[in-house]
Design a protein around this motif. Sequence first.
Motif, mmCIF file in Angstrom:
data_model
loop_
_atom_site.group_PDB
_atom_site.id
_atom_site.type_symbol
_atom_site.label_atom_id
_atom_site.label_comp_id
_atom_site.label_asym_id
_atom_site.label_seq_id
_atom_site.Cartn_x
_atom_site.Cartn_y
_atom_site.Cartn_z
ATOM 1 N N SER A 1 0.849 -1.187 0.000
ATOM 2 C CA SER A 1 0.000 0.000 0.000
ATOM 3 C C SER A 1 0.886 1.238 0.000
ATOM 4 O O SER A 1 2.087 1.156 0.256
ATOM 5 C CB SER A 1 -0.902 0.015 1.225
ATOM 6 N N HIS B 1 -6.542 -4.765 5.803
ATOM 7 C CA HIS B 1 -6.847 -3.461 5.211
ATOM 8 C C HIS B 1 -8.270 -3.551 4.670
ATOM 9 O O HIS B 1 -8.594 -4.495 3.947
ATOM 10 C CB HIS B 1 -5.854 -3.186 4.074
ATOM 11 N N LYS C 1 -9.703 -2.292 2.266
ATOM 12 C CA LYS C 1 -9.838 -2.365 0.804
ATOM 13 C C LYS C 1 -9.788 -3.805 0.298
ATOM 14 O O LYS C 1 -10.322 -4.096 -0.753
ATOM 15 C CB LYS C 1 -8.757 -1.512 0.122
ATOM 16 N N ASP C 2 -9.124 -4.690 1.023
ATOM 17 C CA ASP C 2 -8.976 -6.068 0.557
ATOM 18 C C ASP C 2 -9.813 -7.062 1.362
ATOM 19 O O ASP C 2 -9.594 -8.268 1.264
ATOM 20 C CB ASP C 2 -7.499 -6.504 0.654
ATOM 21 N N ARG D 1 -6.181 5.741 1.046
ATOM 22 C CA ARG D 1 -6.669 4.496 1.642
ATOM 23 C C ARG D 1 -7.511 3.680 0.657
ATOM 24 O O ARG D 1 -7.809 2.520 0.901
ATOM 25 C CB ARG D 1 -7.493 4.801 2.905
ATOM 26 N N THR D 2 -7.975 4.338 -0.408
ATOM 27 C CA THR D 2 -8.738 3.697 -1.500
ATOM 28 C C THR D 2 -10.097 3.099 -1.093
ATOM 29 O O THR D 2 -10.580 2.189 -1.746
ATOM 30 C CB THR D 2 -7.918 2.641 -2.291
ATOM 31 N N TYR D 3 -10.683 3.581 0.009
ATOM 32 C CA TYR D 3 -12.092 3.274 0.282
ATOM 33 C C TYR D 3 -12.741 4.566 0.760
ATOM 34 O O TYR D 3 -12.050 5.510 1.157
ATOM 35 C CB TYR D 3 -12.273 2.172 1.337
ATOM 36 N N ARG E 1 -18.141 2.938 2.012
ATOM 37 C CA ARG E 1 -17.695 1.570 1.787
ATOM 38 C C ARG E 1 -17.210 0.945 3.094
ATOM 39 O O ARG E 1 -17.464 -0.239 3.365
ATOM 40 C CB ARG E 1 -16.580 1.549 0.736
ATOM 41 N N TYR E 2 -16.556 1.705 3.911
ATOM 42 C CA TYR E 2 -16.091 1.189 5.200
ATOM 43 C C TYR E 2 -17.279 0.764 6.066
ATOM 44 O O TYR E 2 -17.306 -0.332 6.623
ATOM 45 C CB TYR E 2 -15.247 2.236 5.941
#
Length: 444
Positions: free
Chosen positions: A157, A234, A236-237, A273-275, A279-280
């Motif tokens: 990341s 993470h 995102k994954d 952080r790509t979210y 989404r979190y």
Amino acid sequence: MRRYHVTTFGCQMNAHDSERIKGMLEELGLGEAPSQQDADVVVFNTCTIREKPDTKFAAYMGEAAARKRERPGTVIAVGGCYAEAQRERLFSLYPDVDVAFGPGTIPHLAEWLGAGGFGVSRGAWGTADERTFAAGLPMHNERRFQAWVQISMGCNSTCSYCIVPAVRGREVSRRPGDVLAEVGRLAAEGVKEVTLLGQNVNSYGRDLQTDFASLLRAVDRVEGIARIRFTSPHPKDFRREVIEAMADCDAVCEHAHLPLQSGSTRILKAMRRTYSRERYVRLATEMRDAIPDLALGTDIIVGFPGETEDDFRETLEVVEEVGFDSAFTFVYSPRHGTDAAAMPDQVPDEVKRDRIERLVELVQRIAAERNATRIGRVEEVLVEGPSRTDPSLMRGRTRRNTTVNFTGDGSPGELVDVAIERATSTTLAGAAVRARQAVSAARS
Ligand code: SAH
Ligand code: SF4
Ligand code: F3S
């Protein structure tokens, strides 16, 4: 016999690495000294995630250097993330350091100590290409029934505030066969709880055509392991397959540490952080729906560059909305070489302080409320030893990772049922109702 002492700073990965450093030194014939003052070889396994561990290390190092002046034979070895970050200047910053090594080049410590017959020469560093898994080294395990198991090293990341990718390098997964062989060995030695470690456990296996969900299921099949934990995933994954594996596997604990960092989508973007906030929250809801009784922990940073009062309020809103069972809260600390350190609009210290205070208050209120709902229930506790505050009580942790102090019998490593009677924001208290005999009983 010559003696060593290791001081560990930082995260669980460093705690794991320190057990390997100790194992390696014991293989060289050194014994463990009770304190830094009694040691012939003084080792610091450092962290540099924020400024605070850097400062703390400086204080410890000052003491060690003073001691070395009294006893010139003392060897000072510095490893870990701070050492790696400062590799160009460590020896000039701290002239009393004899040996230095990075998180991926721990075996160099033994090489230099061993080959030099302790007449150490100030070593060059290993390079990132020759990084090895510390997990391959002998282990000194302090707790017979709990163990860390490294599943990957490094991080792919690029969170803009974080120094870890620069000091730990690109992500490399450990072969599933090696992980499972280690877990099997640990189980045979009586270990009941394993914590799988990686900077981002859910991206595990991409370089090996496997994935984290399959690894969880395989570890769950190892006979004798009653509890499996992992850190950190993470968001995102965090795939559906992992949630399903958590729900299906008896040994996987009803606990996940899911770093939020910020509740503001705008700040999350600047953090890379790509979210998004939405989404979190969706992920947290999905996890709680799939895993009854799930405890959620998190990490939050306040005062990231450009964070406004509105951004911060969004963080408070998400904390309220998700209802974390525990949270580590941090004031943003600029790290040299990271993108965020060079961003404009750094937040003034007094604003950061005000925000962290408000955040901590909210986190504690919610955690206390959530722990209070456990009163009246019976929780399975893995006994760790006597209580830290009252030696007449025993202490252990629930599957949801809450510390419990309790009355009644229980020896370290045993699974005991405890009736919960009281709660604070961080601990539970109660009375043992009966001991569980075997893992199979604990699972039924
Ligand atoms: N790899 C893990 C842990 C990273 S370090 C993960 O991604 O979850 C642990 C925590 O320290 C992070 O989650 C973050 O909240 C915090 N942190 C990292 N860099 C920081 C910085 N520069 N300032 C303040 N907190 C930081
Ligand atoms: Fe740092 Fe982000 Fe990697 Fe975690 S995922 S170690 S916060 S770069
Ligand atoms: Fe610190 Fe390195 Fe861990 S910087 S938090 S010891 S990965």
